[in-house]
Motif scaffolding. Structure first.
Motif, PDB file in Angstrom:
ATOM      1  N   SER A 129       8.040  -2.693  -7.609  1.00 50.22           N
ATOM      2  CA  SER A 129       7.078  -1.691  -8.050  1.00 50.22           C
ATOM      3  C   SER A 129       7.655  -1.035  -9.307  1.00 50.22           C
ATOM      4  O   SER A 129       8.824  -1.246  -9.632  1.00 50.22           O
ATOM      5  CB  SER A 129       6.872  -0.658  -6.938  1.00 50.22           C
ATOM      6  OG  SER A 129       5.781   0.187  -7.209  1.00 50.22           O
ATOM      7  N   LEU A 150      -0.108  -3.854  -8.029  1.00 48.42           N
ATOM      8  CA  LEU A 150       0.962  -3.571  -8.984  1.00 48.42           C
ATOM      9  C   LEU A 150       0.496  -2.886 -10.273  1.00 48.42           C
ATOM     10  O   LEU A 150       1.081  -1.871 -10.675  1.00 48.42           O
ATOM     11  CB  LEU A 150       1.716  -4.850  -9.354  1.00 48.42           C
ATOM     12  CG  LEU A 150       2.883  -4.603 -10.316  1.00 48.42           C
ATOM     13  CD1 LEU A 150       4.011  -3.839  -9.639  1.00 48.42           C
ATOM     14  CD2 LEU A 150       3.401  -5.904 -10.898  1.00 48.42           C
ATOM     15  N   GLN A 191      -0.275   0.511  -9.664  1.00 50.35           N
ATOM     16  CA  GLN A 191       0.927   1.299  -9.386  1.00 50.35           C
ATOM     17  C   GLN A 191       1.527   1.843 -10.684  1.00 50.35           C
ATOM     18  O   GLN A 191       2.042   2.958 -10.712  1.00 50.35           O
ATOM     19  CB  GLN A 191       1.943   0.442  -8.631  1.00 50.35           C
ATOM     20  CG  GLN A 191       1.536   0.129  -7.192  1.00 50.35           C
ATOM     21  CD  GLN A 191       2.238  -1.077  -6.605  1.00 50.35           C
ATOM     22  OE1 GLN A 191       3.360  -1.404  -6.973  1.00 50.35           O
ATOM     23  NE2 GLN A 191       1.562  -1.775  -5.692  1.00 50.35           N
TER      24      GLN A 191
END
Length: 369
Positions: free
Chosen positions: A122, A184, A187
């Motif tokens: 992440s 992702l 994120q």
């Protein structure tokens, strides 16, 4: 109501959409263990093409044999055998004069099933909120991901581009970048998950950077004549009430920047596509995308009522509508609406996906794709 707009055709690039009805991407976990598409998936996607949808966006497809896979039995576009396995699916959809777009997805820290690694990555070493879905083999909180290095970021951008090339080889009419729902790329956009202190973190300008660079890389890889879109949301699988910190101001920045790229459309999803997205009397997410992005918009969120969808299109708040649960309940929804037939309500217990491994639709639909 006369659904004249809903059934009008339009074009993106050199592709004709015979109407404005699109099947939304929905998690399926019905691929082979090694990521190959199969006969079950072919039947699943073909039934929507038979039912009159102009286009179908696939479930999220993973990109590499590293960290991108999010669920066990998720399909991939990593190897040549993946490409060959997708071709019968694509051909089956094309046979019915419908288009099919591959949604390319990196799960990042929201992964809960990966055949290639037990680690997740992440932007920062901060796990997503909420808990994994036990139905998909996870349990308890999401694990703490590894903070990505600059090399990881470069690898992810390249994986998106290489998978886009494979999608084109498999015959897909275009690709959709999954930048929504807590995976992702989202994120990176999310302030509380991205605490980086390099050019990919901190300000909203920096947090958007990986998306802009991925778009550029994909476009260079597939050429100017191939459809490339993106899906964006505020809501997440593990945080369904999330809002951007700066509200509509942040939306204006994100969508205006996306509008300056080579994208062909923006696909937005919200709890209800007709509700204000940033507080009372604010724009909907679709309105914000269209007003600030200046690109064709696909709107998603409780638009299964054809009159509701028609009004959204006629008011020019969106150019297409995408359907999830309404499509599951009515895989032939466009054909039914044209004939004036009654639509089925989505019922968790009665609606089954033929030959799918996923049987509990209530749990399946908790994953907003």
């Amino acid at each position: 109501m006369n659904q004249e707009k809903l059934f009008s055709n339009t074009r993106l690039k050199n592709k004709t959409f015979k109407n404005r009805c699109v099947v939304a991407p929905m998690t399926r976990i019905s691929a082979e263990e090694d990521g190959r598409a199969n006969e079950t998936m072919k039947k699943y996607y073909e039934r929507y093409a038979k039912g009159g949808f102009s286009a179908i966006i696939t479930e999220g497809i993973y990109l590499d044999e590293r960290y991108s896979q999010g669920y066990n039995d998720q399909p991939g576009l990593v190897r040549e055998d993946h490409v060959q396995a997708w071709k019968p699916v694509v051909d089956a959809v094309h046979k019915h004069d419908s288009l099919i777009l591959a949604q390319l997805m990196h799960a990042g820290g929201q992964s809960q099933g990966n055949a290639y690694t037990n680690e997740t990555i992440s932007p920062s070493d901060i796990p997503p909120k909420g808990e994994q879905l036990g139905f998909y083999g996870g349990s308890g909180p999401f694990q703490t991901p590894k903070a990505m290095t600059e090399q990881d970021i470069e690898q992810v951008k390249d994986a998106f581009a290489q998978s886009a090339i494979r999608a084109k080889e498999a015959g897909f009419d275009g690709i959709e970048i999954h930048g929504a729902n807590g995976y992702l790329l989202d994120q990176f956009l999310t302030d509380y998950l991205n605490r980086r202190e390099d050019p990919y973190g901190g300000s909203k300008e920096n947090r958007l950077q990986i998306i802009l660079e991925s778009i550029q890389n994909i476009r260079e890889a597939v050429g100017s004549d191939y459809i490339v879109g993106i899906r964006i949301s505020q809501i997440k699988v593990a945080d369904p009430d999330h809002k951007w910190a700066e509200g509509e101001k942040e939306a204006e920045y994100i969508f205006s920047q996306l509008g300056q790229t080579s994208l062909d459309y923006i696909h937005v999803t919200d709890g209800d596509a007709t509700h204000p997205a940033f507080g009372e009397d604010s724009r909907t997410l679709a309105q914000a995308a269209r007003d600030y992005g200046k690109l064709p918009v696909i709107a998603n969120g409780k638009l299964g009522d054809p009159d509701k969808a028609e009004k959204l299109l006629k008011d020019e708040y969106a150019d297409f509508i995408s359907l999830g649960t309404s499509a599951l309940a009515n895989p032939d929804l466009p054909n039914k609406v044209k004939k004036g037939m009654e639509l089925n309500d989505f019922n968790f217990e009665k609606i089954l996906l033929p030959q799918a491994k996923v049987k509990d639709l209530e749990l399946q639909m908790e994953i907003v794709q």
